[in-house]
Enzyme design. Structure first.
Site, PDB file in Angstrom:
ATOM      1  N   GLY A 185       0.808  -1.223   0.000  1.00  0.00           N
ATOM      2  CA  GLY A 185       0.000   0.000   0.000  1.00  0.00           C
ATOM      3  C   GLY A 185       0.841   1.273   0.000  1.00  0.00           C
ATOM      4  N   GLU A 231       5.390   3.151   9.244  1.00  0.00           N
ATOM      5  CA  GLU A 231       4.642   1.907   9.067  1.00  0.00           C
ATOM      6  C   GLU A 231       5.581   0.787   8.600  1.00  0.00           C
ATOM      7  OE1 GLU A 231       0.148   1.575   8.022  1.00  0.00           O
ATOM      8  OE2 GLU A 231       1.171   1.129   6.143  1.00  0.00           O
TER       9      GLU A 231
HETATM   10  O1  F6P Z   1      -4.341   0.158   8.120  1.00  0.00           O
HETATM   11  C1  F6P Z   1      -3.154   0.386   7.434  1.00  0.00           C
HETATM   12  C2  F6P Z   1      -3.303   0.102   5.964  1.00  0.00           C
HETATM   13  O2  F6P Z   1      -3.438  -1.267   5.753  1.00  0.00           O
HETATM   14  C3  F6P Z   1      -2.149   0.675   5.182  1.00  0.00           C
HETATM   15  O3  F6P Z   1      -1.043  -0.143   5.145  1.00  0.00           O
HETATM   16  C4  F6P Z   1      -2.787   0.894   3.856  1.00  0.00           C
HETATM   17  O4  F6P Z   1      -2.032   1.768   3.044  1.00  0.00           O
HETATM   18  C5  F6P Z   1      -4.124   1.456   4.272  1.00  0.00           C
HETATM   19  O5  F6P Z   1      -4.458   0.740   5.435  1.00  0.00           O
HETATM   20  C6  F6P Z   1      -5.220   1.369   3.269  1.00  0.00           C
HETATM   21  O6  F6P Z   1      -5.473   0.052   2.882  1.00  0.00           O
HETATM   22  P1  F6P Z   1      -6.269  -0.264   1.564  1.00  0.00           P
HETATM   23  O7  F6P Z   1      -5.517   0.306   0.411  1.00  0.00           O
HETATM   24  O8  F6P Z   1      -6.379  -1.752   1.501  1.00  0.00           O
HETATM   25  O9  F6P Z   1      -7.626   0.379   1.680  1.00  0.00           O
END
Ligand code: F6P
Length: 502
Positions: free
Chosen positions: A248, A334
């Site tokens: 992400g 993170e």
């Molecule tokens: O909660 C943290 C996280 O998993 C990040 O690592 C990530 O960038 C964000 O949430 C958003 O996740 P997604 O792109 O799956 O919505």
């Protein structure tokens, strides 16, 4: 830890500035990014840090002992560099640095994105003037930063990035957009994130309630879970997938960058990728202190693990990089804010420092007091562009650069005064990054530099930078509050009652 005084390091070695500086060429003649074919580079000056020859040699030894070369090759070769999730990390492939199969897949995915971007520019979805990009964390921070940095002169589409589940954030975007000409981009690697899915639902409702007959026809999904997006109701032709192996916080280069391409055009998006690729090429081949991201990691390790600094600060003397500290917070904290190594064993000291920062010169009038006279030692990165981003009287940019350089000099020099309150201890470390011009290629290079710096730090500490299990517990507890089934402590129970949540 005893460390040599910066002043002494300079007097001991007249060549220190040259020895501790590096220029990275990002775009040469004929390549993307160099205006009019001119070369464009990034100068990084580490001479105002406390690293001396002995420290550099020790860190080069540490890199070797940590298996840096093999880990780096694994990163680019599709090796399992994320062992807890059994995955490779293939963000590099999105910009051409990976195995031939990964690069081919990435090119096909980006070509598909490019076709959709161009079709939208040509009116395939009707007149599109605005885009509300909905995502959070890595699905929002990179796009928000890139759009803010690269569309100061012109945006082909006016993009608003909304992340927070606080409805105020979405309402604010609604207020700036005309529903008749607004596209909704739903960005989520997993396509399950509660904030994003709630905001996406509300955005569709807003379109429907404001005269758009087919709100679903105005949605583009950016995700590594295309089947979930289709299930949610997005037509397959408007689902832009990216590989699961792109993390992400490393996903700006993938279809998560769709709103960037929409705003700046595919040519500049490609230049951004080319700038990042130039840094990949350098990172992949340069050794030891001659490797800029690795050298930056040596400095990070020195201050965090040896001196015990708990934070590091980043001040961009450039309005276009105002969101850089936010972006770097996720990238660095993170990735490396962990308590165990990749093999599960405990870490024997501090890991990622707390990344914070702001823009110069604003920050000088707010937080620099502490940097100069406070009791914390905070290694600072200054970032500035030699070419101005504005078209006003050159006095503006000259002043901006003068201030940037003056701060690094003042932190190091300090000042003795009879009055203790007016004395500055000095000997405070900083790194200065001067780019020739902050165009799309240089922007991509700057981000890739920080990605690889984060990876290099992780390798030196034995951390897996590509997982983030620490974000899960809070999500589970929020669900438990929602279902009323959790077993909570007395304080939380009382707060739930006060907030009307039970
Ligand atoms: O909660 C943290 C996280 O998993 C990040 O690592 C990530 O960038 C964000 O949430 C958003 O996740 P997604 O792109 O799956 O919505």
């Amino acid at each position: 830890m005893e460390r040599p005084a910066l002043r002494d390091l300079f007097s001991a070695d007249p060549a220190r500035t040259d020895m501790m500086s590096m220029r990275l060429e990002i775009a040469g003649e004929g390549e993307a990014g160099g205006e009019g074919g001119l070369s464009s580079g990034m100068l990084i000056d580490w001479s105002k840090t406390h690293l001396d020859e002995a420290a550099l040699v020790a860190f080069e030894d540490l890199a070797e002992a940590s298996g840096f070369a093999a880990a780096r090759e694994a990163l680019f070769n599709g090796g399992i560099v994320n062992p807890t999730e059994g995955r490779a990390a293939t963000h590099g492939a999105m910009r051409g640095s990976g195995t031939p199969a990964q690069v081919e897949e990435a090119e096909a995915l980006l070509a598909r994105m490019g076709m959709l971007v161009e079709a939208i520019h040509e009116g395939a979805l009707g007149e599109i003037k605005h885009c509300i990009h909905i995502g959070i964390g890595g699905s929002a921070l990179g796009p928000a930063l890139a759009i803010d940095a690269l569309t100061r002169d012109l945006a082909l589409v006016d993009v608003h990035v909304v992340s927070n589940i606080d409805g105020l954030a979405l309402e604010q975007a609604f207020a700036k957009c005309d529903p008749a000409t607004t596209l909704i981009a739903v960005a989520s690697k997993t396509f399950t994130t509660i904030e994003t899915m709630t905001n996406a639902q509300s955005a569709l409702k807003w379109l429907g309630e404001n005269g758009v007959s087919d709100p679903g026809g105005r949605v583009v999904a950016l995700t590594a879970a295309p089947e979930k997006a289709v299930e949610w109701g997005v037509d397959e032709t408007r689902v832009l997938p990216f590989p699961e192996s792109v993390g992400g916080r490393y996903s700006l280069w993938s279809s998560i960058g769709f709103p960037v391409a929409l705003a700046v055009g595919m040519e500049d998006f490609a230049a951004m990728l080319a700038g990042a690729k130039a840094v990949d090429d350098h990172f992949r081949t340069a050794e030891g202190r001659a490797n800029a991201p690795l050298m930056a990691a040596f400095v990070d390790q020195y201050y965090t693990r040896l001196v015990g600094c708990q934070t590091r600060a980043v001040f961009a003397y450039d309005e276009r990089l105002a969101l850089l500290p936010d972006y770097l917070q996720q990238l660095e904290m993170e990735s490396n804010g962990k308590g165990v190594k990749a093999d599960g064993s405990a870490l024997d000291g501090p890991t990622a420092p707390i990344t914070w920062g702001g823009v110069g010169t604003d920050a000088q009038h707010a937080v620099f007091q502490l940097l100069h006279q406070g009791t914390h030692i905070i290694p600072v990165d200054f970032i500035a562009s030699i070419a101005p981003g504005d078209a006003l009287d050159p006095a503006h940019h000259r002043n901006l650069l003068m201030n940037c350089l003056a701060q690094g000099a003042a932190l190091m020099a300090g000042k003795q005064a009879d009055d203790p309150a007016s004395s500055y201890p000095g000997d405070r470390p900083s790194t200065t990054i001067l780019v020739d011009d902050l165009d799309a290629a240089m922007f991509g290079a700057l981000i890739a530099f920080h990605e690889h710096r984060t990876f290099a730090n992780a390798v030196l500490m034995g951390i897996n930078p590509f997982d983030q299990f620490g974000v899960e517990l809070g999500k589970q507890m929020a669900k438990a509050i929602d279902s009323g089934k959790g077993d909570f402590d007395p304080s939380t129970k009382a707060l739930m009652k006060a907030a009307g949540l039970n």
